[in-house]
Design an enzyme around this catalytic site. Sequence first.
Site, PDB file in Angstrom:
ATOM      1  N   ARG A  21       0.832  -1.213   0.000  1.00  0.00           N
ATOM      2  CA  ARG A  21       0.000   0.000   0.000  1.00  0.00           C
ATOM      3  C   ARG A  21       0.861   1.255   0.000  1.00  0.00           C
ATOM      4  O   ARG A  21       0.339   2.367  -0.004  1.00  0.00           O
ATOM      5  CB  ARG A  21      -0.890   0.054   1.252  1.00  0.00           C
ATOM      6  CG  ARG A  21      -1.584  -1.228   1.637  1.00  0.00           C
ATOM      7  CD  ARG A  21      -2.531  -1.765   0.585  1.00  0.00           C
ATOM      8  NE  ARG A  21      -3.480  -0.780   0.098  1.00  0.00           N
ATOM      9  CZ  ARG A  21      -4.720  -0.636   0.566  1.00  0.00           C
ATOM     10  NH1 ARG A  21      -5.146  -1.385   1.526  1.00  0.00           N
ATOM     11  NH2 ARG A  21      -5.535   0.262   0.051  1.00  0.00           N
ATOM     12  N   THR A  66      10.811  -3.836   2.259  1.00  0.00           N
ATOM     13  CA  THR A  66       9.916  -4.729   2.979  1.00  0.00           C
ATOM     14  C   THR A  66      10.395  -6.166   2.831  1.00  0.00           C
ATOM     15  O   THR A  66      11.493  -6.419   2.322  1.00  0.00           O
ATOM     16  CB  THR A  66       8.443  -4.486   2.530  1.00  0.00           C
ATOM     17  OG1 THR A  66       7.583  -5.240   3.356  1.00  0.00           O
ATOM     18  CG2 THR A  66       8.208  -4.868   1.080  1.00  0.00           C
ATOM     19  N   LYS A  70      14.785  -6.735   4.735  1.00  0.00           N
ATOM     20  CA  LYS A  70      15.172  -5.691   5.695  1.00  0.00           C
ATOM     21  C   LYS A  70      16.561  -5.929   6.300  1.00  0.00           C
ATOM     22  O   LYS A  70      17.281  -4.977   6.605  1.00  0.00           O
ATOM     23  CB  LYS A  70      14.123  -5.579   6.806  1.00  0.00           C
ATOM     24  CG  LYS A  70      12.800  -4.997   6.316  1.00  0.00           C
ATOM     25  CD  LYS A  70      11.824  -4.831   7.461  1.00  0.00           C
ATOM     26  CE  LYS A  70      10.473  -4.361   6.954  1.00  0.00           C
ATOM     27  NZ  LYS A  70       9.531  -4.091   8.044  1.00  0.00           N
ATOM     28  N   ASN A  92      14.221  -0.366   7.040  1.00  0.00           N
ATOM     29  CA  ASN A  92      13.077  -0.272   6.116  1.00  0.00           C
ATOM     30  C   ASN A  92      13.100   1.014   5.308  1.00  0.00           C
ATOM     31  O   ASN A  92      12.205   1.241   4.496  1.00  0.00           O
ATOM     32  CB  ASN A  92      11.743  -0.409   6.866  1.00  0.00           C
ATOM     33  CG  ASN A  92      11.380   0.861   7.618  1.00  0.00           C
ATOM     34  OD1 ASN A  92      12.244   1.677   7.943  1.00  0.00           O
ATOM     35  ND2 ASN A  92      10.104   1.039   7.894  1.00  0.00           N
ATOM     36  N   ASP A 107       9.752   1.410  11.682  1.00  0.00           N
ATOM     37  CA  ASP A 107       8.606   0.589  12.110  1.00  0.00           C
ATOM     38  C   ASP A 107       8.184   0.927  13.548  1.00  0.00           C
ATOM     39  O   ASP A 107       6.999   1.065  13.852  1.00  0.00           O
ATOM     40  CB  ASP A 107       8.942  -0.904  12.025  1.00  0.00           C
ATOM     41  CG  ASP A 107       9.034  -1.382  10.579  1.00  0.00           C
ATOM     42  OD1 ASP A 107       8.358  -0.795   9.717  1.00  0.00           O
ATOM     43  OD2 ASP A 107       9.797  -2.335  10.322  1.00  0.00           O
ATOM     44  N   GLY A 134      10.998 -10.913  12.856  1.00  0.00           N
ATOM     45  CA  GLY A 134      11.395  -9.658  12.209  1.00  0.00           C
ATOM     46  C   GLY A 134      10.485  -8.496  12.594  1.00  0.00           C
ATOM     47  O   GLY A 134      10.958  -7.372  12.801  1.00  0.00           O
TER      48      GLY A 134
END
Length: 283
Positions: A21, A66, A70, A92, A107, A134
């Site tokens: 997305r 992604t 990573k 990321n 994240d 992860g």
Amino acid sequence: MSDTRSAGRYGVIGNPIRHSRSPEIHEQFAQQCSIALSYERILAPLDGFEHSVQDFFQSGKGLNVTLPFKEQAFELASHNLSRRARMAGAVNTLWLQDGQLHGCNTDGVGLCADLRRLGHDPADRRILLIGAGGACRGVVFPLLQAGCELLHIINRTSTKAHDLREHVVALEPDTSRRLSAGGLDDHSGDWDIIINATSASLQQSLPELPDARYRKHSLAYDMFYAGEPTAFMVAAERAGADQVADGLGMLVGQAAASFAIWHGVEPDVEPVLAALRQHSGHI
Ligand code: ATR
């Protein structure tokens, strides 16, 4: 129409990548902030991540990374890692600065921002984190930095939870009193926030969690997201969580933090999150 490519080329790289997305999120942030950019999905071969990254940065400015790359991104940017990336052991967000590749992990700040947005600032909270894969590694240090009272990591394979704790404590010894670890049934007391960071929700299955007790004004947070409440969210509501949430807000939050690194502007996550929810019954 202006040529956005000349204004800045960005993207997300992974394998698979079709589901991502990120393009719609970054395009909406860019519109909000009147920044011209292009943002593409890049499918890297499983054995060709480094080559794909080098190729992208011939003209590209910033790359989100992604699954499953990573850790490889961490290695590639190993000379220029942020503290968050070092703590996570994973990257990321990549960008070029003075001709050198830099890496960060957003994240965890994305998760913390979403917890605050939901009215559950991690400061002074007792937090139970389920999982040690992860998805967990990027969030442990930011939750501690946000000032939680206790962060207890539990995992089906308890050694992995202990290893994760040791990794963080070795780099930041001050965290040792507030960070503990154990197996899935190795937890006692009650919790302000319980976070599911296992991949169990991907199969709509539920991590076994005997007797996890929720405090008043508690939150159950699933880092996974779907068009409907996950099995974890449904079970948490039954178990007494006052509020439940999926991880779509974290996704938008981590994207906002990457955007801020690249463009120096903090976008507003709320309208983007609302648009994603409205247009994506299937996620
Ligand atoms: P990710 O990058 O999504 O975290 P991962 O690194 O493979 O994926 O880690 C998956 C995590 O989900 C692990 O903590 C795993 O537990 P183990 O370390 O014991 O394998 C956890 N997990 C997956 N399915 C689970 C289930 N059904 N019940 C409990 N934990 C589960």
